[in-house]
Scaffold this motif. Structure first.
Motif, PDB file in Angstrom:
ATOM      1  N   VAL A  20      42.715  41.134  38.607  1.00 14.71           N
ATOM      2  CA  VAL A  20      43.324  42.326  39.196  1.00 14.71           C
ATOM      3  C   VAL A  20      42.612  42.628  40.507  1.00 14.71           C
ATOM      4  CG1 VAL A  20      43.917  44.756  38.866  1.00 14.71           C
ATOM      5  CG2 VAL A  20      43.863  43.203  36.907  1.00 14.71           C
ATOM      6  N   LEU A  21      43.367  42.660  41.589  1.00 14.08           N
ATOM      7  CA  LEU A  21      42.767  42.757  42.920  1.00 14.08           C
ATOM      8  C   LEU A  21      42.710  44.175  43.471  1.00 14.08           C
ATOM      9  CD1 LEU A  21      44.277  39.535  44.514  1.00 14.08           C
ATOM     10  CD2 LEU A  21      42.211  39.832  43.138  1.00 14.08           C
ATOM     11  N   LYS A  22      43.272  45.142  42.741  1.00 14.09           N
ATOM     12  CA  LYS A  22      43.158  46.547  43.122  1.00 14.09           C
ATOM     13  C   LYS A  22      42.527  47.304  41.970  1.00 14.09           C
ATOM     14  CE  LYS A  22      45.741  50.609  44.702  1.00 14.09           C
ATOM     15  NZ  LYS A  22      47.060  51.161  45.091  1.00 14.09           N
ATOM     16  N   ALA A  23      41.498  48.094  42.253  1.00 10.20           N
ATOM     17  CA  ALA A  23      40.756  48.805  41.210  1.00 10.20           C
ATOM     18  C   ALA A  23      41.686  49.675  40.374  1.00 10.20           C
ATOM     19  CB  ALA A  23      39.658  49.653  41.836  1.00 10.20           C
ATOM     20  N   TYR A  24      41.475  49.658  39.056  1.00 10.23           N
ATOM     21  CA  TYR A  24      42.251  50.525  38.171  1.00 10.23           C
ATOM     22  C   TYR A  24      41.292  51.309  37.271  1.00 10.23           C
ATOM     23  CZ  TYR A  24      41.769  46.663  34.746  1.00 10.23           C
ATOM     24  OH  TYR A  24      41.288  45.678  33.911  1.00 10.23           O
ATOM     25  N   PRO A  25      41.689  52.504  36.844  1.00 19.85           N
ATOM     26  CA  PRO A  25      40.768  53.394  36.133  1.00 19.85           C
ATOM     27  C   PRO A  25      40.694  53.130  34.642  1.00 19.85           C
ATOM     28  CG  PRO A  25      42.846  54.494  36.444  1.00 19.85           C
ATOM     29  CD  PRO A  25      42.983  53.146  37.122  1.00 19.85           C
ATOM     30  N   ALA A  32      36.623  57.035  36.389  1.00 15.41           N
ATOM     31  CA  ALA A  32      35.585  56.037  36.145  1.00 15.41           C
ATOM     32  C   ALA A  32      35.422  55.790  34.640  1.00 15.41           C
ATOM     33  CB  ALA A  32      34.273  56.515  36.755  1.00 15.41           C
ATOM     34  N   PRO A  33      34.998  54.587  34.231  1.00 12.00           N
ATOM     35  CA  PRO A  33      34.656  53.469  35.108  1.00 12.00           C
ATOM     36  C   PRO A  33      35.882  52.723  35.616  1.00 12.00           C
ATOM     37  CG  PRO A  33      34.343  52.844  32.827  1.00 12.00           C
ATOM     38  CD  PRO A  33      34.713  54.295  32.816  1.00 12.00           C
ATOM     39  N   TRP A  34      35.856  52.391  36.891  1.00 11.97           N
ATOM     40  CA  TRP A  34      36.925  51.625  37.513  1.00 11.97           C
ATOM     41  C   TRP A  34      36.673  50.139  37.305  1.00 11.97           C
ATOM     42  CZ3 TRP A  34      41.143  53.816  40.086  1.00 11.97           C
ATOM     43  CH2 TRP A  34      41.105  55.218  40.198  1.00 11.97           C
ATOM     44  N   THR A  35      37.750  49.385  37.181  1.00 11.62           N
ATOM     45  CA  THR A  35      37.667  47.942  36.920  1.00 11.62           C
ATOM     46  C   THR A  35      38.408  47.181  38.005  1.00 11.62           C
ATOM     47  OG1 THR A  35      37.603  48.336  34.537  1.00 11.62           O
ATOM     48  CG2 THR A  35      38.197  46.123  35.238  1.00 11.62           C
ATOM     49  N   ILE A  36      37.886  46.004  38.335  1.00 12.98           N
ATOM     50  CA  ILE A  36      38.544  45.149  39.333  1.00 12.98           C
ATOM     51  C   ILE A  36      38.222  43.697  39.019  1.00 12.98           C
ATOM     52  CG2 ILE A  36      36.699  44.905  41.084  1.00 12.98           C
ATOM     53  CD1 ILE A  36      38.895  45.736  43.185  1.00 12.98           C
ATOM     54  N   VAL A  54      40.079  47.248  47.036  1.00  6.92           N
ATOM     55  CA  VAL A  54      40.948  46.076  46.991  1.00  6.92           C
ATOM     56  C   VAL A  54      40.125  44.860  47.394  1.00  6.92           C
ATOM     57  CG1 VAL A  54      43.012  44.976  47.927  1.00  6.92           C
ATOM     58  CG2 VAL A  54      42.993  47.451  47.554  1.00  6.92           C
ATOM     59  N   ILE A  55      40.292  43.758  46.688  1.00  2.00           N
ATOM     60  CA  ILE A  55      39.558  42.536  46.991  1.00  2.00           C
ATOM     61  C   ILE A  55      40.530  41.358  47.051  1.00  2.00           C
ATOM     62  CG2 ILE A  55      37.397  43.342  45.962  1.00  2.00           C
ATOM     63  CD1 ILE A  55      38.080  41.718  43.452  1.00  2.00           C
ATOM     64  N   ASP A 163      46.274  35.668  46.643  1.00  2.00           N
ATOM     65  CA  ASP A 163      45.771  37.032  46.750  1.00  2.00           C
ATOM     66  C   ASP A 163      46.799  38.065  46.318  1.00  2.00           C
ATOM     67  OD1 ASP A 163      43.657  36.521  49.673  1.00  2.00           O
ATOM     68  OD2 ASP A 163      43.449  35.949  47.600  1.00  2.00           O
ATOM     69  N   GLU A 164      47.057  38.088  45.037  1.00  2.00           N
ATOM     70  CA  GLU A 164      47.920  39.102  44.450  1.00  2.00           C
ATOM     71  C   GLU A 164      47.445  39.336  43.025  1.00  2.00           C
ATOM     72  OE1 GLU A 164      51.903  37.725  44.267  1.00  2.00           O
ATOM     73  OE2 GLU A 164      51.472  36.128  42.860  1.00  2.00           O
ATOM     74  N   THR A 165      47.908  40.385  42.422  1.00  2.00           N
ATOM     75  CA  THR A 165      47.544  40.638  41.038  1.00  2.00           C
ATOM     76  C   THR A 165      48.147  39.542  40.169  1.00  2.00           C
ATOM     77  OG1 THR A 165      47.490  43.012  41.406  1.00  2.00           O
ATOM     78  CG2 THR A 165      47.740  42.273  39.144  1.00  2.00           C
ATOM     79  N   VAL A 166      47.298  38.908  39.362  1.00  2.00           N
ATOM     80  CA  VAL A 166      47.784  37.881  38.444  1.00  2.00           C
ATOM     81  C   VAL A 166      47.311  38.233  37.048  1.00  2.00           C
ATOM     82  CG1 VAL A 166      47.827  36.086  40.185  1.00  2.00           C
ATOM     83  CG2 VAL A 166      45.757  36.424  38.852  1.00  2.00           C
ATOM     84  N   GLY A 167      47.798  37.483  36.067  1.00  2.00           N
ATOM     85  CA  GLY A 167      47.470  37.792  34.689  1.00  2.00           C
ATOM     86  C   GLY A 167      48.758  38.122  33.970  1.00  2.00           C
ATOM     87  N   VAL A 168      48.721  39.011  33.040  1.00  2.00           N
ATOM     88  CA  VAL A 168      49.922  39.389  32.306  1.00  2.00           C
ATOM     89  C   VAL A 168      50.648  40.467  33.085  1.00  2.00           C
ATOM     90  CG1 VAL A 168      50.834  40.221  30.133  1.00  2.00           C
ATOM     91  CG2 VAL A 168      48.780  38.829  30.148  1.00  2.00           C
ATOM     92  N   VAL A 169      51.745  40.094  33.705  1.00  2.00           N
ATOM     93  CA  VAL A 169      52.544  41.008  34.521  1.00  2.00           C
ATOM     94  C   VAL A 169      53.992  40.917  34.062  1.00  2.00           C
ATOM     95  CG1 VAL A 169      53.342  41.581  36.827  1.00  2.00           C
ATOM     96  CG2 VAL A 169      51.011  40.750  36.509  1.00  2.00           C
ATOM     97  N   MET A 170      54.588  42.061  33.741  1.00  2.00           N
ATOM     98  CA  MET A 170      56.004  42.076  33.409  1.00  2.00           C
ATOM     99  C   MET A 170      56.789  42.561  34.612  1.00  2.00           C
ATOM    100  SD  MET A 170      56.068  43.428  29.462  1.00  2.00           S
ATOM    101  CE  MET A 170      54.648  44.500  29.667  1.00  2.00           C
ATOM    102  N   ALA A 171      57.852  41.866  34.915  1.00  2.00           N
ATOM    103  CA  ALA A 171      58.657  42.193  36.086  1.00  2.00           C
ATOM    104  C   ALA A 171      60.112  41.876  35.794  1.00  2.00           C
ATOM    105  CB  ALA A 171      58.167  41.409  37.299  1.00  2.00           C
ATOM    106  N   SER A 172      60.968  42.162  36.759  1.00  2.00           N
ATOM    107  CA  SER A 172      62.398  41.929  36.599  1.00  2.00           C
ATOM    108  C   SER A 172      62.670  40.505  36.122  1.00  2.00           C
ATOM    109  CB  SER A 172      63.107  42.160  37.939  1.00  2.00           C
ATOM    110  OG  SER A 172      64.493  41.924  37.801  1.00  2.00           O
ATOM    111  N   GLY A 173      63.456  40.399  35.052  1.00  2.00           N
ATOM    112  CA  GLY A 173      63.799  39.094  34.505  1.00  2.00           C
ATOM    113  C   GLY A 173      62.763  38.520  33.571  1.00  2.00           C
ATOM    114  N   SER A 174      61.750  39.296  33.181  1.00  2.00           N
ATOM    115  CA  SER A 174      60.707  38.787  32.283  1.00  2.00           C
ATOM    116  C   SER A 174      61.340  38.189  31.027  1.00  2.00           C
ATOM    117  CB  SER A 174      59.756  39.922  31.891  1.00  2.00           C
ATOM    118  OG  SER A 174      58.842  39.459  30.905  1.00  2.00           O
TER     119      SER A 174
END
Length: 262
Positions: A20-25, A32-36, A54-55, A163-174
């Motif tokens: 995850v490339l953008k910090a999430y709470p 906090a704690p924020w994760t990235i 963002v990283i 350089d995008e969020t990867v991992g388990v992502v649900m999106a249109s057409g999943s």
């Protein structure tokens, strides 16, 4: 010489943990704690993670390398027999997921140190539960780790990450209706989808509901339900005293019961 996880091993591990490339709470507090990156928080050391951080994917892998040092140290101390680099990488993925304490008392380590590598490989499968429930995501991960341990095959889990969020992502057409249905249940609880619209089809209405939530909570408005969006949804649901179907996942130690390519 002390072993370290290879670059292929890090990609293997991160393909299950998510990047995850953008910090999430924290889902419980929305703060906090924020994760990235690959489950990195300030508790693991530098860098300190703050809201809005963002990283790049390369930076996430650099942070993972530093975070892995403590786990690699445990492996180098606890494993008393000669192992291959692929076996070390498989064990690094396991210990990162279950923690040094669990690994230290595991049958994987006990059988390995007795010289029973086949038995140790088979014992990976016993670490397939979260909160006492067998999770198909963990079943798949343990099977991949066992295959890596036994054969050196890193498998198709290693994706071409950019350089995008990867991992388990649900999106249109999943193609994973069971996960989409749970996401829709959360959106219904938040009043963003009509009751009865949990049909498992990630269509335009579901995408619009995700976008509406992201806009309201100052997230990237892309209609994709990744870890950062679901973490914010979990916090919103908890604040509203609503049940959480899927929004909380996947966070550390909370695997999502979905294929990693969702």
């Amino acid at each position: 010489m002390a072993r370290q996880t290879t670059e292929r091993g890090k990609e293997f591990l991160s393909s299950f943990e998510g990047v995850v490339l953008k910090a999430y709470p924290d889902p419980g507090t929305g703060k906090a704690p924020w994760t990235i990156g690959v489950g990195h928080t300030a508790a693991a050391g530098a860098p300190v993670v703050v809201k809005g951080m963002v990283i790049t994917h390369a930076t996430a892998m650099d942070i993972l390398s530093r975070d892995l040092v403590v786990f690699e140290s445990w492996l180098n101390k606890l494993v008393k027999v000669e192992i291959t680099q692929a076996q070390f990488d498989a064990l690094a993925s396991l210990i990162f997921n279950i923690g040094p304490g669990n690994f230290q008392k595991s049958s994987v380590l006990r059988l390995l140190n007795k010289g029973d590598k086949l038995g140790a490989a088979a014992a990976f499968a016993s670490w397939n539960k979260a909160a006492g429930k067998v999770m198909s995501g963990l079943v798949r991960r343990r099977a991949a780790e066992r295959t890596l341990f036994e054969t050196g095959y890193y498998g198709s889990a290693i994706a071409a990450n950019d350089d995008e969020t990867v991992g388990v992502v649900m999106a249109s057409g999943s193609p994973h209706p069971e996960g989409v249905r749970a996401l829709q249940a959360d959106l219904i609880s938040l009043g963003l989808l009509p009751v009865g619209d949990d049909d498992g089809d990630f269509g335009r209405e579901t995408e619009a509901a995700v976008r509406a939530f992201q806009l309201k909570h100052a997230l990237t408005v892309d209609g994709r339900a990744g870890p950062a969006t679901r973490s914010a949804m979990a916090a919103a649901l908890k604040k509203a005293a609503k049940p959480i179907a899927v929004a909380m996942f996947p966070l550390r130690d909370q695997p999502l019961d979905l294929p990693a390519a969702a």
